[in-house]
Design a protein around this motif. Structure first.
Motif, PDB file in Angstrom:
ATOM      1  N   LEU A 295      11.836  -4.768  -5.991  1.00 56.10           N
ATOM      2  CA  LEU A 295      11.219  -3.687  -6.763  1.00 56.10           C
ATOM      3  C   LEU A 295      11.409  -2.343  -6.067  1.00 56.10           C
ATOM      4  CD1 LEU A 295       7.839  -5.408  -7.758  1.00 56.10           C
ATOM      5  CD2 LEU A 295       9.943  -5.236  -9.109  1.00 56.10           C
ATOM      6  N   VAL A 296      11.238  -2.343  -4.749  1.00 54.94           N
ATOM      7  CA  VAL A 296      11.400  -1.114  -3.977  1.00 54.94           C
ATOM      8  C   VAL A 296      12.832  -0.616  -4.068  1.00 54.94           C
ATOM      9  CG1 VAL A 296      11.326  -0.114  -1.659  1.00 54.94           C
ATOM     10  CG2 VAL A 296       9.516  -1.677  -2.403  1.00 54.94           C
ATOM     11  N   ARG A 297      13.783  -1.520  -3.912  1.00 55.80           N
ATOM     12  CA  ARG A 297      15.195  -1.126  -3.967  1.00 55.80           C
ATOM     13  C   ARG A 297      15.565  -0.619  -5.353  1.00 55.80           C
ATOM     14  NH1 ARG A 297      18.153  -5.872  -0.271  1.00 55.80           N
ATOM     15  NH2 ARG A 297      18.264  -4.565   1.616  1.00 55.80           N
ATOM     16  N   ALA A 298      15.012  -1.245  -6.385  1.00 52.07           N
ATOM     17  CA  ALA A 298      15.278  -0.751  -7.742  1.00 52.07           C
ATOM     18  C   ALA A 298      14.747   0.661  -7.906  1.00 52.07           C
ATOM     19  CB  ALA A 298      14.644  -1.690  -8.763  1.00 52.07           C
ATOM     20  N   ARG A 299      13.561   0.928  -7.360  1.00 52.27           N
ATOM     21  CA  ARG A 299      12.981   2.273  -7.454  1.00 52.27           C
ATOM     22  C   ARG A 299      13.828   3.289  -6.698  1.00 52.27           C
ATOM     23  NH1 ARG A 299       6.636   3.515  -6.345  1.00 52.27           N
ATOM     24  NH2 ARG A 299       6.504   1.909  -7.966  1.00 52.27           N
ATOM     25  N   LEU A 300      14.449   2.848  -5.612  1.00 48.63           N
ATOM     26  CA  LEU A 300      15.290   3.749  -4.815  1.00 48.63           C
ATOM     27  C   LEU A 300      16.717   3.843  -5.344  1.00 48.63           C
ATOM     28  CD1 LEU A 300      14.084   2.710  -1.239  1.00 48.63           C
ATOM     29  CD2 LEU A 300      13.643   4.896  -2.403  1.00 48.63           C
ATOM     30  N   GLY A 301      16.999   3.192  -6.484  1.00 58.57           N
ATOM     31  CA  GLY A 301      18.332   3.263  -7.071  1.00 58.57           C
ATOM     32  C   GLY A 301      19.343   2.324  -6.436  1.00 58.57           C
ATOM     33  N   GLN A 302      18.886   1.361  -5.656  1.00 59.83           N
ATOM     34  CA  GLN A 302      19.799   0.413  -4.998  1.00 59.83           C
ATOM     35  C   GLN A 302      19.897  -0.852  -5.867  1.00 59.83           C
ATOM     36  OE1 GLN A 302      18.183  -0.214  -1.059  1.00 59.83           O
ATOM     37  NE2 GLN A 302      18.194   1.961  -0.553  1.00 59.83           N
ATOM     38  N   ALA A 303      20.588  -0.722  -7.006  1.00 57.16           N
ATOM     39  CA  ALA A 303      20.595  -1.782  -8.018  1.00 57.16           C
ATOM     40  C   ALA A 303      21.229  -3.069  -7.505  1.00 57.16           C
ATOM     41  CB  ALA A 303      21.323  -1.295  -9.267  1.00 57.16           C
ATOM     42  N   ASP A 304      22.375  -2.959  -6.810  1.00 55.82           N
ATOM     43  CA  ASP A 304      23.053  -4.173  -6.327  1.00 55.82           C
ATOM     44  C   ASP A 304      22.191  -4.921  -5.313  1.00 55.82           C
ATOM     45  OD1 ASP A 304      25.190  -3.567  -7.935  1.00 55.82           O
ATOM     46  OD2 ASP A 304      26.395  -2.679  -6.318  1.00 55.82           O
ATOM     47  N   GLU A 305      21.578  -4.179  -4.403  1.00 56.49           N
ATOM     48  CA  GLU A 305      20.722  -4.812  -3.392  1.00 56.49           C
ATOM     49  C   GLU A 305      19.497  -5.458  -4.028  1.00 56.49           C
ATOM     50  OE1 GLU A 305      21.964  -1.837  -3.286  1.00 56.49           O
ATOM     51  OE2 GLU A 305      22.900  -1.440  -1.336  1.00 56.49           O
ATOM     52  N   ALA A 306      18.928  -4.773  -5.048  1.00 57.70           N
ATOM     53  CA  ALA A 306      17.767  -5.331  -5.739  1.00 57.70           C
ATOM     54  C   ALA A 306      18.140  -6.639  -6.431  1.00 57.70           C
ATOM     55  CB  ALA A 306      17.235  -4.322  -6.757  1.00 57.70           C
ATOM     56  N   ARG A 307      19.313  -6.657  -7.060  1.00 55.83           N
ATOM     57  CA  ARG A 307      19.776  -7.871  -7.739  1.00 55.83           C
ATOM     58  C   ARG A 307      19.986  -9.010  -6.736  1.00 55.83           C
ATOM     59  NH1 ARG A 307      24.169  -5.967  -9.416  1.00 55.83           N
ATOM     60  NH2 ARG A 307      23.216  -4.846 -11.152  1.00 55.83           N
TER      61      ARG A 307
ATOM     62  N   ALA B 263       0.837  -1.206   0.000  1.00 57.02           N
ATOM     63  CA  ALA B 263       0.000   0.000   0.000  1.00 57.02           C
ATOM     64  C   ALA B 263       0.868   1.251   0.000  1.00 57.02           C
ATOM     65  CB  ALA B 263      -0.912  -0.010   1.222  1.00 57.02           C
ATOM     66  N   GLU B 264       1.923   1.267   0.806  1.00 54.20           N
ATOM     67  CA  GLU B 264       2.813   2.434   0.860  1.00 54.20           C
ATOM     68  C   GLU B 264       3.536   2.642  -0.462  1.00 54.20           C
ATOM     69  OE1 GLU B 264       3.640   2.160   5.681  1.00 54.20           O
ATOM     70  OE2 GLU B 264       4.888   1.046   4.260  1.00 54.20           O
ATOM     71  N   LEU B 265       3.889   1.533  -1.105  1.00 48.87           N
ATOM     72  CA  LEU B 265       4.534   1.649  -2.421  1.00 48.87           C
ATOM     73  C   LEU B 265       3.560   2.234  -3.435  1.00 48.87           C
ATOM     74  CD1 LEU B 265       7.165   1.038  -3.913  1.00 48.87           C
ATOM     75  CD2 LEU B 265       6.247  -1.231  -4.455  1.00 48.87           C
ATOM     76  N   SER B 266       2.297   1.804  -3.370  1.00 48.58           N
ATOM     77  CA  SER B 266       1.279   2.346  -4.278  1.00 48.58           C
ATOM     78  C   SER B 266       1.046   3.833  -4.036  1.00 48.58           C
ATOM     79  CB  SER B 266      -0.040   1.596  -4.096  1.00 48.58           C
ATOM     80  OG  SER B 266       0.101   0.250  -4.458  1.00 48.58           O
ATOM     81  N   ARG B 267       1.250   4.280  -2.798  1.00 47.49           N
ATOM     82  CA  ARG B 267       1.080   5.692  -2.465  1.00 47.49           C
ATOM     83  C   ARG B 267       2.324   6.532  -2.782  1.00 47.49           C
ATOM     84  NH1 ARG B 267      -1.994   6.544   3.309  1.00 47.49           N
ATOM     85  NH2 ARG B 267      -4.120   6.492   2.467  1.00 47.49           N
ATOM     86  N   GLY B 268       3.332   5.895  -3.333  1.00 42.24           N
ATOM     87  CA  GLY B 268       4.546   6.635  -3.685  1.00 42.24           C
ATOM     88  C   GLY B 268       5.482   6.861  -2.513  1.00 42.24           C
ATOM     89  N   ASP B 269       5.492   5.935  -1.542  1.00 44.21           N
ATOM     90  CA  ASP B 269       6.358   6.074  -0.371  1.00 44.21           C
ATOM     91  C   ASP B 269       7.251   4.835  -0.249  1.00 44.21           C
ATOM     92  OD1 ASP B 269       7.558   6.656   2.014  1.00 44.21           O
ATOM     93  OD2 ASP B 269       5.715   6.681   3.222  1.00 44.21           O
ATOM     94  N   PRO B 270       8.240   4.693  -1.163  1.00 41.87           N
ATOM     95  CA  PRO B 270       9.069   3.486  -1.153  1.00 41.87           C
ATOM     96  C   PRO B 270       9.939   3.361   0.097  1.00 41.87           C
ATOM     97  CG  PRO B 270       9.925   5.088  -2.734  1.00 41.87           C
ATOM     98  CD  PRO B 270       8.598   5.604  -2.274  1.00 41.87           C
ATOM     99  N   GLU B 271      10.308   4.487   0.709  1.00 40.24           N
ATOM    100  CA  GLU B 271      11.151   4.413   1.914  1.00 40.24           C
ATOM    101  C   GLU B 271      10.403   3.697   3.052  1.00 40.24           C
ATOM    102  OE1 GLU B 271      10.641   7.165   0.208  1.00 40.24           O
ATOM    103  OE2 GLU B 271      12.615   7.811  -0.535  1.00 40.24           O
ATOM    104  N   SER B 272       9.135   4.083   3.267  1.00 39.12           N
ATOM    105  CA  SER B 272       8.346   3.414   4.304  1.00 39.12           C
ATOM    106  C   SER B 272       8.106   1.948   3.942  1.00 39.12           C
ATOM    107  CB  SER B 272       7.004   4.113   4.495  1.00 39.12           C
ATOM    108  OG  SER B 272       7.180   5.420   5.003  1.00 39.12           O
ATOM    109  N   ALA B 273       7.855   1.695   2.661  1.00 44.85           N
ATOM    110  CA  ALA B 273       7.644   0.316   2.215  1.00 44.85           C
ATOM    111  C   ALA B 273       8.885  -0.530   2.493  1.00 44.85           C
ATOM    112  CB  ALA B 273       7.300   0.292   0.733  1.00 44.85           C
TER     113      ALA B 273
END
Length: 434
Positions: free
Chosen positions: A321-333, A288-298
């Motif tokens: 997905l959240v980490r990719a949106r936040l620019g954390q490419a290595d962590e997302a991978r 829900a937080e991601l849908s609201r545009g709050d990836p940090e809380s998610a």
């Protein structure tokens, strides 16, 4: 005029007393027979309700029976069985003790004891008693159910299905056999199968108030992405159990999937108020937080979720997905790689499961399942499997090592951990017991 005298006063008094005494005796006999008839009525009603799986009604009639005859050993024994069915395990023990003290035959108490063992997951101890009981009383629904549970939990699914079919014949109007048959589909990983849905609906047709079937159907429909239907089932369930965190969390996740974000947040928060560690609610709130545009809380929610359960593939994928949106490419991978590893490990378990279905008494395969469960955070299931092995092979190395590792994590478990290590060390150097 006649000179005959009437009866004297003394004679009249004695005659009256005799008549009164006779009347009292007659009244006493009538009352005794009425008392006995009432007791037999309540006994018949209690046993009928119990055989039909109507445990609330059985409890009502048993209470009336005990009010009439508080020293009935049979009534106390049946009350123990009702207490078991309704989850009042403390009362099971007290009722069994009372029935034993009043002279109830020990074999009858052994049956209830076996039912308790099955519910507690001590399948190896329960199975031989239940097998004997079934041979003695082949149409006993409670025994059929308990032995089916033993077979289900130890992946003897064909044997379980045969017992459930017998149970359905014995109690054609009973709902619970359909829930157990649905469990077979679940253990076959058929979480969205038509058969599974059919069994839940058949159970509910027989007993609309059967909560386990209602919640099972709601969860099934949510996983099948039939959100509107799932929402209707969650609503019915939550009217009866408004504080159930599992249902609140599932309904919240379903609402988020339907795009009803505010409703999803409200339901997730209600679940977390009851159970702050509810992983499904944490996942739903993160979505829900991601849908609201709050990836940090998610991300914070998902981190907490994965701290509680590092093997939650859905949370790992969402976090990638959240980490990719936040620019954390290595962590997302890294999260995606973990998801793929868990998929491979799950496939390995399914391979062992398929082998076990062909050889359900193979302790080596059982030990592999137990080890997998323990390694993947499912300690309770690991212990169930290990205990099943140890019931037939007390010195089985792998099973004892699993138990030792489990008890190492438990408060005051060092003594039992050492015991199981000694059992493993005493095992023969050759092949493990089968």
């Amino acid at each position: 005029m006649s000179n005959r005298k009437g009866p004297s006063l003394k004679t009249l008094v004695w005659s009256s007393l005799i008549l009164l005494g006779s009347a009292g005796a007659i009244i006493g006999v009538v009352a005794s027979r009425s008392h006995e008839a009432a007791r037999e009525r309540e006994k018949a009603a209690a046993t009928a309700a119990l055989s039909q799986g109507k445990f609330d009604a059985a409890a009502t009639h048993l209470n009336r029976w005990l009010a009439i005859d508080p020293r009935s050993a049979e009534a106390h024994a049946l009350s123990a069985q009702v207490a078991l069915e309704t989850g009042d395990l403390g009362r099971v023990s007290s009722e069994l003790n009372e029935a034993r003290a009043l002279g109830f035959p020990e074999p009858g108490l052994e049956r209830v004891h076996a039912l308790v063992l099955a519910r507690m997951g001590r399948f190896g101890e329960a199975e031989p008693i239940l097998t004997r009981e079934l041979a003695r009383t082949p149409d006993a629904a409670a025994v059929l159910e308990a032995l089916a549970l033993v077979y289900l939990k130890t992946y003897r699914l064909h044997d379980a299905e045969a017992l459930i079919t017998r149970w359905m014949r014995v109690q054609p109007d009973a709902a619970r056999p359909y829930v157990w048959r649905a469990e077979i589909d679940r253990r076959m990983q058929a979480d969205t199968s038509i058969e599974l849905e059919t069994d839940y609906r058949e159970a509910l047709r027989r007993d609309p108030g059967l909560e386990v079937a209602r919640l099972g159907l709601a969860e099934l429909l949510r996983r099948a992405h039939r959100g509107a239907e799932a929402a209707a089932e969650y609503e019915i369930y939550l009217k009866a159990r408004p504080d159930d965190p599992t249902a609140l969390a599932g309904a919240g996740q379903n609402a988020v999937d339907l795009g009803r974000i505010d409703e999803g947040l409200k339901l997730a928060d209600a679940a977390l108020a009851v159970d702050p560690d509810n992983v499904t609610a944490l996942r739903g709130r993160a979505a829900a937080e991601l849908s609201r545009g709050d990836p940090e809380s998610a991300l914070k929610r998902l981190d907490r979720c994965l701290k509680l359960n590092p093997f939650d593939s859905e949370a790992l994928y969402t976090r990638s997905l959240v980490r990719a949106r936040l620019g954390q490419a290595d962590e997302a991978r890294a999260d995606l790689e973990t998801v793929e590893r868990l998929k491979r490990e799950q496939a390995e378990l399914l391979t062992v499961r398929d082998k076990l279905m062909a050889a359900p008494d193979d302790n080596g395969l059982r030990a592999q399942v137990a080890a997998w469960m323990l390694a993947h955070g499912r300690a309770d299931e690991a212990v169930e499997w290990a205990r099943t092995i140890l019931a037939s092979a007390p010195k089985h190395r792998a099973a004892n090592r699993i138990m030792a590792e489990y008890y190492d994590t438990q408060p005051d478990g060092s003594g039992l951990a050492n015991y199981h290590r000694l059992q493993a060390a005493d095992a023969d150097a050759g092949a493990e017991q089968r």
